[in-house]
Scaffold this motif. Structure first.
Motif, PDB file in Angstrom:
ATOM      1  N   SER A  81       0.809  -1.229   0.000  1.00 46.06           N
ATOM      2  CA  SER A  81       0.000   0.000   0.000  1.00 46.06           C
ATOM      3  C   SER A  81       0.840   1.275   0.000  1.00 46.06           C
ATOM      4  O   SER A  81       0.321   2.353  -0.283  1.00 46.06           O
ATOM      5  CB  SER A  81      -0.955   0.007   1.199  1.00 46.06           C
ATOM      6  OG  SER A  81      -0.256   0.231   2.400  1.00 46.06           O
ATOM      7  N   GLN A  82       2.127   1.179   0.279  1.00 47.88           N
ATOM      8  CA  GLN A  82       2.991   2.362   0.278  1.00 47.88           C
ATOM      9  C   GLN A  82       3.317   2.858  -1.129  1.00 47.88           C
ATOM     10  O   GLN A  82       3.940   3.901  -1.276  1.00 47.88           O
ATOM     11  CB  GLN A  82       4.285   2.073   1.042  1.00 47.88           C
ATOM     12  CG  GLN A  82       4.070   1.893   2.515  1.00 47.88           C
ATOM     13  CD  GLN A  82       5.357   1.604   3.252  1.00 47.88           C
ATOM     14  OE1 GLN A  82       6.450   1.596   2.696  1.00 47.88           O
ATOM     15  NE2 GLN A  82       5.230   1.355   4.549  1.00 47.88           N
ATOM     16  N   ASP A  83       2.906   2.097  -2.144  1.00 46.87           N
ATOM     17  CA  ASP A  83       3.137   2.472  -3.542  1.00 46.87           C
ATOM     18  C   ASP A  83       4.613   2.769  -3.815  1.00 46.87           C
ATOM     19  O   ASP A  83       4.971   3.774  -4.429  1.00 46.87           O
ATOM     20  CB  ASP A  83       2.260   3.662  -3.953  1.00 46.87           C
ATOM     21  CG  ASP A  83       2.115   3.768  -5.463  1.00 46.87           C
ATOM     22  OD1 ASP A  83       2.279   2.742  -6.159  1.00 46.87           O
ATOM     23  OD2 ASP A  83       1.836   4.879  -5.962  1.00 46.87           O
ATOM     24  N   LEU A  84       5.470   1.862  -3.357  1.00 47.55           N
ATOM     25  CA  LEU A  84       6.916   2.011  -3.543  1.00 47.55           C
ATOM     26  C   LEU A  84       7.293   1.806  -5.003  1.00 47.55           C
ATOM     27  O   LEU A  84       6.734   0.936  -5.676  1.00 47.55           O
ATOM     28  CB  LEU A  84       7.664   1.005  -2.672  1.00 47.55           C
ATOM     29  CG  LEU A  84       7.425   1.104  -1.169  1.00 47.55           C
ATOM     30  CD1 LEU A  84       8.085  -0.063  -0.454  1.00 47.55           C
ATOM     31  CD2 LEU A  84       7.915   2.427  -0.637  1.00 47.55           C
ATOM     32  N   PRO A  85       8.262   2.563  -5.493  1.00 44.17           N
ATOM     33  CA  PRO A  85       8.725   2.359  -6.867  1.00 44.17           C
ATOM     34  C   PRO A  85       9.624   1.137  -6.960  1.00 44.17           C
ATOM     35  O   PRO A  85      10.339   0.804  -6.017  1.00 44.17           O
ATOM     36  CB  PRO A  85       9.524   3.634  -7.158  1.00 44.17           C
ATOM     37  CG  PRO A  85      10.055   4.041  -5.821  1.00 44.17           C
ATOM     38  CD  PRO A  85       8.972   3.658  -4.830  1.00 44.17           C
ATOM     39  N   ILE A  86       9.573   0.469  -8.102  1.00 43.72           N
ATOM     40  CA  ILE A  86      10.484  -0.641  -8.368  1.00 43.72           C
ATOM     41  C   ILE A  86      11.545  -0.097  -9.315  1.00 43.72           C
ATOM     42  O   ILE A  86      11.225   0.397 -10.395  1.00 43.72           O
ATOM     43  CB  ILE A  86       9.757  -1.865  -8.972  1.00 43.72           C
ATOM     44  CG1 ILE A  86       8.913  -2.615  -7.922  1.00 43.72           C
ATOM     45  CG2 ILE A  86      10.775  -2.872  -9.484  1.00 43.72           C
ATOM     46  CD1 ILE A  86       7.793  -1.923  -7.342  1.00 43.72           C
ATOM     47  N   ILE A 137       0.340  -4.311  -7.573  1.00 39.10           N
ATOM     48  CA  ILE A 137       0.362  -5.725  -7.179  1.00 39.10           C
ATOM     49  C   ILE A 137      -1.040  -6.242  -6.866  1.00 39.10           C
ATOM     50  O   ILE A 137      -1.390  -7.349  -7.248  1.00 39.10           O
ATOM     51  CB  ILE A 137       1.301  -5.930  -5.964  1.00 39.10           C
ATOM     52  CG1 ILE A 137       2.750  -5.703  -6.393  1.00 39.10           C
ATOM     53  CG2 ILE A 137       1.107  -7.315  -5.353  1.00 39.10           C
ATOM     54  CD1 ILE A 137       3.744  -5.696  -5.239  1.00 39.10           C
ATOM     55  N   GLY A 138      -1.822  -5.479  -6.151  1.00 39.43           N
ATOM     56  CA  GLY A 138      -3.111  -5.957  -5.652  1.00 39.43           C
ATOM     57  C   GLY A 138      -2.986  -6.268  -4.175  1.00 39.43           C
ATOM     58  O   GLY A 138      -2.110  -5.746  -3.488  1.00 39.43           O
ATOM     59  N   THR A 139      -3.821  -7.146  -3.675  1.00 35.25           N
ATOM     60  CA  THR A 139      -3.830  -7.503  -2.257  1.00 35.25           C
ATOM     61  C   THR A 139      -3.296  -8.922  -2.088  1.00 35.25           C
ATOM     62  O   THR A 139      -3.726  -9.845  -2.769  1.00 35.25           O
ATOM     63  CB  THR A 139      -5.268  -7.426  -1.694  1.00 35.25           C
ATOM     64  OG1 THR A 139      -5.752  -6.095  -1.881  1.00 35.25           O
ATOM     65  CG2 THR A 139      -5.302  -7.779  -0.219  1.00 35.25           C
ATOM     66  N   PHE A 140      -2.358  -9.061  -1.175  1.00 37.68           N
ATOM     67  CA  PHE A 140      -1.748 -10.350  -0.843  1.00 37.68           C
ATOM     68  C   PHE A 140      -2.675 -11.122   0.096  1.00 37.68           C
ATOM     69  O   PHE A 140      -3.126 -10.597   1.115  1.00 37.68           O
ATOM     70  CB  PHE A 140      -0.396 -10.089  -0.175  1.00 37.68           C
ATOM     71  CG  PHE A 140       0.240 -11.278   0.488  1.00 37.68           C
ATOM     72  CD1 PHE A 140       0.727 -12.331  -0.271  1.00 37.68           C
ATOM     73  CD2 PHE A 140       0.370 -11.333   1.867  1.00 37.68           C
ATOM     74  CE1 PHE A 140       1.329 -13.427   0.343  1.00 37.68           C
ATOM     75  CE2 PHE A 140       0.976 -12.415   2.488  1.00 37.68           C
ATOM     76  CZ  PHE A 140       1.458 -13.455   1.715  1.00 37.68           C
ATOM     77  N   LYS A 141      -2.971 -12.365  -0.254  1.00 34.84           N
ATOM     78  CA  LYS A 141      -3.847 -13.216   0.555  1.00 34.84           C
ATOM     79  C   LYS A 141      -3.171 -14.561   0.794  1.00 34.84           C
ATOM     80  O   LYS A 141      -2.886 -15.302  -0.145  1.00 34.84           O
ATOM     81  CB  LYS A 141      -5.177 -13.421  -0.176  1.00 34.84           C
ATOM     82  CG  LYS A 141      -6.140 -14.337   0.528  1.00 34.84           C
ATOM     83  CD  LYS A 141      -6.688 -13.700   1.775  1.00 34.84           C
ATOM     84  CE  LYS A 141      -7.713 -14.624   2.427  1.00 34.84           C
ATOM     85  NZ  LYS A 141      -7.867 -14.348   3.823  1.00 34.84           N
ATOM     86  N   LEU A 142      -2.894 -14.860   2.071  1.00 31.90           N
ATOM     87  CA  LEU A 142      -2.378 -16.187   2.428  1.00 31.90           C
ATOM     88  C   LEU A 142      -3.510 -17.185   2.303  1.00 31.90           C
ATOM     89  O   LEU A 142      -4.602 -16.966   2.824  1.00 31.90           O
ATOM     90  CB  LEU A 142      -1.879 -16.189   3.865  1.00 31.90           C
ATOM     91  CG  LEU A 142      -0.437 -15.784   4.101  1.00 31.90           C
ATOM     92  CD1 LEU A 142      -0.163 -15.630   5.577  1.00 31.90           C
ATOM     93  CD2 LEU A 142       0.518 -16.764   3.477  1.00 31.90           C
TER      94      LEU A 142
END
Length: 159
Positions: A81-86, A137-142
């Protein structure tokens, strides 16, 4: 035999350059760094990254609790959610040896190494395709996990 090894390496390289798995592949970097920071373990010892669901294996001294796994999921999503750059950079072999464990790289690797940085959160040698910002990315779900013989396997997907 040598040709088969080379062909398998090329197939693996092509897979990680597949843009359809770029969000999952980028998330894999975040999961790895989060595991290192939260549980003082190494990066994954094996990975199977797909668009629909993926899995990672980590060497662990003990199984993680459900609370630990919830914290992992929450922290990975916080980083996303921090919208970090790659950012992609290239470094010399000498710098790569000083900064990273390059023992798992195949023989004959170039003398220039590609580093994928996710903001200041993670820096990793990688040949694969990635998104440009973590919000893509979207949302990470375990999905689930298992623990056997000192190996924690987490199965996950992006939603």
């Amino acid at each position: 035999m040598e040709d088969n090894i080379k062909n398998e390496a090329e197939v693996g390289k092509a897979k990680f350059q597949d843009l359809t798995i770029a969000p999952s592949h980028t998330c894999e970097h975040i999961i790895n760094q989060t595991m290192v920071r939260m549980f003082d373990c190494g990066r994954a010892i094996s990975a199977h990254i797909e668009k629909k669901k993926s899995k990672l294996d980590f060497r662990m001294d003990k199984e993680l609790s459900l609370e630990d796994l919830q914290r992992l999921e929450s922290e990975v999503n916080r980083i996303i959610s921090q919208d970090l750059p790659i950012i992609i950079t290239f470094i010399s072999e000498e710098e790569a040896r000083a900064r990273f464990d390059i023992n798992r790289l195949p023989d004959g690797t170039s003398d220039r190494f590609r580093v994928v940085s996710i903001g200041d959160y993670d820096h990793c040698l990688c040949i694969g395709a990635h998104v440009e910002h973590t919000m893509e990315i979207g949302t990470f779900k375990l999905l689930n996990h298992s623990f056997s013989d000192g190996v924690l396997r987490i199965r996950w997907k992006l939603i």
